[in-house]
Design an enzyme around this catalytic site. Structure first.
Site, short mmCIF file in Angstrom:
data_model
loop_
_atom_site.label_atom_id
_atom_site.label_comp_id
_atom_site.label_asym_id
_atom_site.label_seq_id
_atom_site.Cartn_x
_atom_site.Cartn_y
_atom_site.Cartn_z
N SER A 1 20.51 3.99 -18.19
CA SER A 1 21.60 4.19 -18.98
C SER A 1 22.72 3.10 -19.14
CB SER A 1 22.30 5.41 -18.61
OG SER A 1 23.63 5.55 -19.01
N ASP B 1 20.92 6.65 -25.68
CA ASP B 1 21.62 6.89 -24.26
C ASP B 1 22.71 8.17 -24.69
OD1 ASP B 1 22.81 6.43 -21.41
OD2 ASP B 1 24.51 5.87 -22.61
N LYS C 1 22.80 -0.23 -22.11
CA LYS C 1 23.97 -0.50 -22.84
C LYS C 1 24.48 -2.00 -22.35
CE LYS C 1 25.80 3.26 -21.02
NZ LYS C 1 26.49 4.39 -20.72
N ARG D 1 22.06 15.38 -20.14
CA ARG D 1 22.35 15.12 -18.82
C ARG D 1 23.40 15.84 -18.26
NH1 ARG D 1 22.11 9.14 -17.82
NH2 ARG D 1 22.46 9.63 -15.62
N HIS E 1 30.51 -3.50 -15.57
CA HIS E 1 30.54 -2.07 -15.85
C HIS E 1 30.58 -1.43 -14.43
CE1 HIS E 1 29.06 1.22 -18.45
NE2 HIS E 1 28.65 1.73 -17.23
N1 URA Z 1 27.71 5.65 -16.37
C1 URA Z 1 26.78 5.38 -17.46
O1 URA Z 1 26.98 4.55 -18.33
N2 URA Z 1 25.34 6.12 -17.25
C2 URA Z 1 25.37 7.07 -16.49
O2 URA Z 1 24.20 7.50 -16.47
C3 URA Z 1 26.15 7.23 -15.54
C4 URA Z 1 27.41 6.55 -15.13
#
Ligand code: URA
Ligand code: CA
Length: 441
Positions: A184, A162, A188, A169, A83
């Site tokens: 976050s 999220d 995920k 946000r 990620h």
């Molecule tokens: N990428 C994400 O998945 N979440 C965030 O809060 C910032 C970048």
């Protein structure tokens, strides 16, 4: 009885919240019992006062518990996910997923859409004619078992908290917070079924965390959460002060990914893919050292296996695999124009955030009520930071479909690209690799 008001007040005053209090906020918000304005106040209090390690882990747990997890147990082997914290021209997933899969590690990748000034992998893939990113869980897992790789959008039941919190946000100036980003991202990844996680933590003007010290803190927090939640985790801190590679834009980045899988890609993009990929192979347990992983990946690329795997992935998701040999089938913009150097010298900066904004301005970003994502537009850099340029020489090729947007992009490029008389000190591509928990506050 717990009340959102009291929890907001406690965080406002810098007090520590219990697991129950954090869960009350997340669950209440997802269920619609806590309003947007109360959640916004809570997020701002968390942004300003921070969350400690324990609170951040509890927030991650509540995020995961807000939805369902993908069960990848029917996929053999250690599932490693990757990620990025978000970048400009970050084409790595399109290259890494087939590359790592071709080296023998199953890749079940869930990706996202454009966010702020950063592009989205799903949009990029959709520029391949026919490509379908909406797979059911059964299709997703079935495909990974069959060909070793799938890239799809997360279904709505994966960390719904999220999706809802991120949207708030985005409009309340609370994105760039270490605990909020960390929960976050890790929520995920863990809900997505990853056994092990390689994180690409960006640093520089185009990253959510712009300074190296903040990026390092984020990387350490991500690794800590991973380890505390039983996932092997490595974070690589990489440069995002200028765009990665040359292309920024959906179809343009698909072309760049194909070039890279043919061994003809930009050096920085290829290097970052080899670094991230080599750690993915280490965590998957198929090599013991990153150097061995790198050698295996280079071999996988040079023998054409990685490109073949990309072809299989495209075909499995109903895209047109002819794109590998004929990139003329990708969407093309109606206008191209070169942006020229206003003076001679060395390129001092190509501000990644501004360049990302220029590409969003051209229409490559999020779908709006008025228009769909424009897959054909974007920029291709002829030069990068540190390169010498002469007066009037082309620096960037702009692909546009609309004259007004083209002019707006040019005016953003004027701010983004600075030419100086002296050659700047080169910035490293990789700043650090965090494998251990060093924070523990
Ligand atoms: N990428 C994400 O998945 N979440 C965030 O809060 C910032 C970048
Ligand atoms: Ca790129």
């Amino acid at each position: 009885m717990m009340r959102a008001y009291d929890i907001i007040a406690r965080k406002r005053d810098g007090l520590r919240l219990s697991a129950e209090e954090i869960d009350f906020m997340v669950r209440g918000f997802v269920e619609g019992l806590i309003s947007d304005y109360q959640m916004s106040a809570f997020l701002m209090a968390a942004y300003i006062k921070g969350l400690n390690e324990e609170e951040t882990i509890n927030l991650t747990r509540s995020m995961i518990a807000s939805g369902r997890c993908v069960d990848l147990s029917s996929v053999k082997g250690i599932k490693v996910d990757k990620h990025s914290t978000g970048g400009v021209g970050d084409t790595t997933t399109l290259i890494l997923a087939p590359l790592v899969a071709a080296a023998g590690v199953p890749v079940a990748k869930m990706s996202g859409r454009a966010l702020g000034h950063t592009g989205g992998t799903l949009d990029k893939l959709e520029s391949i004619p026919g490509f379908n990113v909406n797979l059911s869980k059964e299709q997703f897992i079935g495909q990974v078992n069959r060909i070793g790789v799938a890239i799809a959008g997360a279904t709505a039941d994966i960390v719904p908290a999220d999706k809802k919190i991120y949207a708030l946000r985005d409009v309340t100036a609370t994105v760039s917070s270490i605990p909020l980003i960390a929960s976050s991202v890790m929520g995920k990844k863990i809900a997505g079924g990853a056994d092990a996680i390689v994180l690409d933590v960006k640093t520089g003007s185009g990253a959510f965390m712009e300074t190296l010290s903040e990026s390092r803190k984020l990387a350490e927090m991500l690794v800590t959460i991973g380890h505390k939640m039983g996932r092997q985790t490595v974070a690589i801190i990489s440069d995002m002060d200028q765009p990665l590679g040359f292309a920024v834009g959906n179809a343009l980045e698909v072309k760049e990914a194909i070039d890279t899988l043919k061994g003809k890609g930009p050096p920085d993009l290829a290097e970052l893919c080899f670094t991230l990929g080599s750690y993915m192979l280490v965590l998957a347990g198929i090599v013991s050292k990153p150097e061995e992983g790198r050698a295996l990946l280079k071999d996988t690329l040079s023998t054409g296996k990685a490109l073949d795997k990309f072809g299989q992935l495209i075909e499995a998701q109903r895209g047109d695999p002819d794109v590998l040999s004929d990139q003329g089938i990708l969407p093309r913009s109606s206008m191209v124009e070169d942006y020229l150097a206003g003076k001679e010298g060395y390129i001092l900066s190509m501000d990644a955030k501004k360049i990302g904004e220029a590409v969003m301005e051209l229409g490559a970003g999020r779908e709006t009520k008025e228009s769909a994502v424009d897959l054909s537009v974007g920029l291709v850099l002829y030069r990068k930071v540190g390169d010498r340029v002469e007066f009037g020489e082309p620096i960037v090729k702009i692909h546009a479909n609309h004259y007004g947007k083209l002019q707006k992009a040019i005016s953003i490029l004027k701010e983004a690209i600075i030419i100086s008389d002296e050659r700047p000190q080169p910035r490293p591509l990789i700043y650090d690799i965090i494998t251990e928990n060093k924070v523990s506050r």
